[in-house]
Design an enzyme around this catalytic site. Structure first.
Site, PDB file in Angstrom:
ATOM      1  N   THR A 171       6.940  -3.811   7.990  1.00  0.00           N
ATOM      2  CA  THR A 171       5.842  -2.969   7.502  1.00  0.00           C
ATOM      3  C   THR A 171       4.472  -3.581   7.716  1.00  0.00           C
ATOM      4  O   THR A 171       3.493  -2.854   7.887  1.00  0.00           O
ATOM      5  CB  THR A 171       6.047  -2.677   6.003  1.00  0.00           C
ATOM      6  OG1 THR A 171       6.150  -3.921   5.296  1.00  0.00           O
ATOM      7  CG2 THR A 171       7.299  -1.863   5.774  1.00  0.00           C
ATOM      8  N   CYS A 172       4.402  -4.917   7.699  1.00  0.00           N
ATOM      9  CA  CYS A 172       3.093  -5.552   7.856  1.00  0.00           C
ATOM     10  C   CYS A 172       2.497  -5.280   9.226  1.00  0.00           C
ATOM     11  O   CYS A 172       1.281  -5.308   9.402  1.00  0.00           O
ATOM     12  CB  CYS A 172       3.201  -7.059   7.637  1.00  0.00           C
ATOM     13  SG  CYS A 172       3.662  -7.506   5.951  1.00  0.00           S
TER      14      CYS A 172
END
Length: 648
Positions: free
Chosen positions: A613-614
């Site tokens: 997700t980062c």
């Protein structure tokens, strides 16, 4: 009476206007200059004033034989008055000269325009008075009103040529500045008459009517041409048409004029609503100071309103040295965040970037009064909301209408509490709708008191002095309901609102904080904090890159076909699984920190998709069919799975 009034001034023949190649006109001008010089000295001597530039005045007398030099001296002399510490006597001097000059030249004559503009700059500083104030050495409303009419007429001519045009050279900045210089003191003088009940306002009814017919009506009509304003399609850069900003300046003055008489204001807003889209475009494209345009709030669209609001929010510093570091535990996120942001951090420390590191992890990018520190939590909340707005982070927080209205400095009405407390709303409404005779028979048995419950104990509160003995009847029931609303929804939470506002003002300047809330509707703020829930598939595709797959591969075609079939909530869960973002910024996918990526991995086709997700990355193997991919998608978009950060 001016000291010039008894001086004999030689007038030119009617219709004989001055031109530089007219020898008769030159002779007449030289004669008038000689007379003017004498008048200047007489005027100053009679008022015990010193001429700012004696050498200039002497030059006027000594060079009368040279027409051009004489005019140059007049320019310099009047300009020298503006450079001095202004006193009202100078405005009388310039006004007298303009009156003398007006007899011989047209209003577009360079010297006349220069003198009129100079006078405007002077009265901007020293002001004017009412016609009957008798203030010595100050010009009156009657002395300058004709200049306002002249300038308004010239503006109408220019507006007819320029509105919506990119070819014409544009509205004159000096002309609009002159309009400002004259209309502001005129409005300042007339405004007190609006609340005057002595009959003095009737003495100026003619002036106000002329304001309406010769300034307000004609200029407002010309502003309708904004409907044909060249918008985004024909203008690549609004800096190429800088005069467009002057439309807003003129409208602001017309708004102030509209408040001078009944009927003006409603007509102003009716007209501006007809050009709402053009005004919103101008505000969004040109306005750099939000404080000056809060008055147009009622006729802005969301983009313009949010643009003004965002300009009140300070930019986040990108200097690494200004970064505020926090080390927190995921299981104690609220407690640690409150400690770092609500207690430890000074406001200036929060104006830079925030770097959060979780303990033991590798970092990559009901009745609150039970708690003794509950007020400080409200201050902390104010800071958090300001930080979310500054960093453009969508947090899906929805504000209560009553709370929002108090932050805006507005009152709370019965209609405003409808969603906040439907039961109380219906109860209060029944009191107001009940038959007056029944209310007067004291069927309700109500007095001006209410009960307050704190931690199980009840306390009776009087809503007004002697409230216990004041019976609610048909005449005072509206006051009763109003006081109930004020106590229940304003007074009882005043401290909480105050502390939230303090926290918000720690990061948003106090002078701007209330204006920020005032220039938005509640739905606007919810949208800014929550982002857009409607996800455009085409926008999603346009901001996605592929690694290991080609855009034409079956797996990519199946993926987007599945996304198009998904519900809004399912798409939000998928987006969160992929990016940890549930709602998009106002700019859609283009407002995210980076583009999205789909990676092909080497795992077998029975594996579920995974994500980082980062980095906005999602990984999935080459599934053998659309049905298999659909089944795997269904698993990851279940709420308890998709919202668990699908990090591999």
């Amino acid at each position: 009476m001016h000291p010039f009034s008894n001086i004999d001034v030689n007038n030119t023949a009617a219709g004989n206007k001055l031109t530089l190649d007219d020898s008769t006109g030159v002779d007449q001008t030289l004669e008038r200059l000689d007379n003017l010089s004498s008048r200047i000295f007489y005027f100053c001597e009679s008022k015990h004033q010193l001429i700012p530039s004696p050498s200039v005045a002497n030059s006027i007398k000594s060079v009368l034989t040279n027409f051009s030099i004489a005019y140059e001296c007049i320019y310099e002399f009047i300009d020298s008055l503006k450079r001095e510490t202004l006193t009202p006597i100078y405005t009388l001097l310039v006004s007298e000269f303009i009156s003398s000059l007006e007899e011989d030249v047209e209003h577009d004559y360079d010297l006349y325009v220069f003198c009129r503009s100079s006078l405007g700059a002077m009265i901007e500083s020293v002001g004017i008075v009412m016609c009957n104030d008798g203030a010595e050495n100050l010009l009156s409303l009657n002395d300058i009103f004709q200049f306002v009419i002249e300038i308004a007429s010239e503006l109408c001519t220019e507006l007819a040529k320029t509105a919506g045009s990119t070819e014409y050279s544009g509205l004159s900045f000096p002309l609009v500045h002159d309009f400002t210089a004259y209309i502001v003191p005129v409005c300042n003088v007339l405004r007190p008459l609006m609340d005057d009940d002595t009959g003095e306002a009737e003495c100026y009814r003619g002036t106000i009517e002329r304001m309406k017919s010769e300034i307000f009506d004609v200029l407002l009509e010309k502003m309708l041409s904004l409907r044909s304003l060249c918008l985004k399609g024909e203008v690549e850069d609004v800096e190429d048409v800088p005069w467009w900003s002057l439309y807003l300046v003129i409208l602001k003055h017309l708004c102030n004029v509209s408040k001078l008489c009944n009927g003006f204001e409603s007509k102003f807003w009716e007209t501006t609503k007809r050009v709402k889209s053009s005004l919103s475009f101008l505000i969004f494209s040109l306005v750099t100071k939000s404080e000056d345009y809060e008055w147009l709030f009622e006729v802005m669209d969301f983009d313009a309103r949010s643009h003004l609001a965002r300009m009140m929010i300070p930019e986040v510093g990108d200097n690494e040295e200004c970064q505020y570091n926090m080390l927190t535990n995921r299981s104690e996120l609220l407690k640690d965040s409150y400690g770092y942001i609500g207690i430890i951090a000074r406001p200036e420390q929060l104006l830079g970037g925030l770097f959060v590191q979780f303990e033991n992890e590798q970092a990559t990018g009901p009745d609150s009064k039970v708690n003794p520190a509950h007020l400080e939590y409200f201050r902390f909340s104010g800071r958090m909301i300001a930080l979310a707005l500054m960093h453009g982070v969508q947090i899906e927080v929805v504000f209560d209408r009553v709370f929002f209205l108090q932050l805006s400095g507005k009152g709370v009405s019965l209609q405003d509490i409808r969603d906040s407390d439907p039961i109380l709303y219906n109860s209060y409404k029944q009191i107001l709708d009940m038959d007056p005779e029944m209310v007067d028979q004291d069927v309700l048995g109500l007095t001006f008191v209410t009960e307050l419950e704190v931690l199980g104990s009840r306390k009776e509160i009087e809503l007004c002095p002697n409230g216990k003995d004041t019976v609610v009847d048909s005449k005072n029931r509206e006051v009763y309901v109003s006081l109930l609303i004020k106590h229940r929804f304003v007074t009882s939470i005043a401290e909480q609102v105050e502390y939230f506002a303090k926290g918000f003002e720690d990061l948003i300047a106090p002078s701007r904080a209330q204006s920020f809330f005032r220039c938005l509707y509640l739905d606007d703020l919810d949208l800014m904090l929550g982002g857009r829930s409607n996800v455009s598939i085409e926008d999603w595709k346009a901001h996605t890159d592929y690694h290991g797959y080609n855009k034409s591969d079956s797996q990519i075609s199946w993926f987007w076909e599945i996304v198009e079939r998904m519900s809004v909530e399912e798409r939000k869960v998928l987006l969160f699984f992929w990016t940890s973002v549930k709602s998009l910024p106002l700019d859609g996918f283009g407002g995210l920190d980076s583009r999205l990526d789909i990676y092909k991995n080497s795992q077998s086709w029975d594996h579920l998709p995974s994500s980082q997700t980062c980095f906005y990355r999602m990984y999935f193997p080459p599934y053998q069919s659309l049905d298999v991919m659909q089944d795997r998608r269904r698993i990851i978009t279940q709420e308890h799975v998709g919202c668990s950060f699908g990090t591999s």
